[in-house]
Design a protein around this motif. Structure first.
Motif, mmCIF file in Angstrom:
data_model
loop_
_atom_site.group_PDB
_atom_site.id
_atom_site.type_symbol
_atom_site.label_atom_id
_atom_site.label_comp_id
_atom_site.label_asym_id
_atom_site.label_seq_id
_atom_site.Cartn_x
_atom_site.Cartn_y
_atom_site.Cartn_z
ATOM 1 N N GLY A 69 0.633 -1.251 -0.102
ATOM 2 C CA GLY A 69 -0.050 -0.041 -0.004
ATOM 3 C C GLY A 69 0.854 1.199 -0.169
ATOM 4 N N PRO A 70 0.173 2.437 -0.072
ATOM 5 C CA PRO A 70 0.811 4.040 -0.057
ATOM 6 C C PRO A 70 1.633 4.218 1.010
ATOM 7 C CG PRO A 70 -1.603 3.946 -0.041
ATOM 8 C CD PRO A 70 -1.302 2.511 0.017
ATOM 9 N N TYR A 71 0.902 3.701 2.172
ATOM 10 C CA TYR A 71 1.629 4.230 3.378
ATOM 11 C C TYR A 71 3.029 3.821 3.587
ATOM 12 C CZ TYR A 71 -3.187 5.632 3.850
ATOM 13 O OH TYR A 71 -4.457 5.897 3.307
ATOM 14 N N PHE A 72 3.038 2.319 3.211
ATOM 15 C CA PHE A 72 4.385 1.806 3.353
ATOM 16 C C PHE A 72 5.338 2.087 2.377
ATOM 17 C CE2 PHE A 72 6.937 -1.988 2.333
ATOM 18 C CZ PHE A 72 7.089 -2.712 3.343
ATOM 19 N N ALA A 73 4.899 2.295 1.129
ATOM 20 C CA ALA A 73 5.753 2.869 0.105
ATOM 21 C C ALA A 73 6.458 4.371 0.521
ATOM 22 C CB ALA A 73 5.073 2.902 -1.159
ATOM 23 N N ALA A 74 5.381 5.165 0.901
ATOM 24 C CA ALA A 74 6.031 6.598 1.246
ATOM 25 C C ALA A 74 6.780 6.534 2.519
ATOM 26 C CB ALA A 74 4.873 7.297 1.757
ATOM 27 N N PHE A 75 6.742 5.670 3.492
ATOM 28 C CA PHE A 75 7.676 5.664 4.594
ATOM 29 C C PHE A 75 9.005 5.237 3.942
ATOM 30 C CE2 PHE A 75 9.811 2.786 7.661
ATOM 31 C CZ PHE A 75 10.247 3.626 8.804
#
Length: 101
Positions: A69-75
């Motif tokens: 997901g996007p939160y994992f990738a952004a982190f």
């Protein structure tokens, strides 16, 4: 229930950045990913450059959804510039948990 503990070694000048990014990921994941159940950011009591992420998901599929997901990738897009890790310290399913079977 699927749970894991990972560690990151963070450059001293980026400790606050790491904590901010990890806490944002925690808030966003818990608020928007139904399978996310717990996401804790912990500071090591002896090494100020060492941090732990303790995360709990409904099952391994919920973690897989988080990891894609996007939160994992952004982190990781941010933290990889100043943190080494993750180092996996523990991962697995709760013993006796029917959902994990």
């Amino acid at each position: 229930m699927y749970q894991f503990l990972v560690s990151f070694t963070v450059q001293p000048e980026h400790r606050d950045d790491f904590v901010r990014a990890a806490q944002k990921t925690a808030r966003d994941s818990l608020a928007n990913e139904p399978g996310s159940q717990r996401f804790e950011v912990l500071a090591d009591e002896e090494n100020p450059d060492l941090f732990y992420l303790n995360e709990v998901y409904a099952d391994v599929d919920a973690f897989t959804a988080h990891a894609g997901g996007p939160y994992f990738a952004a982190f990781f897009a941010e933290a990889s510039a100043y943190a080494q890790g993750p180092t996996w310290l523990m991962k697995g399913s709760l013993v006796g948990d029917q959902a994990a079977a």
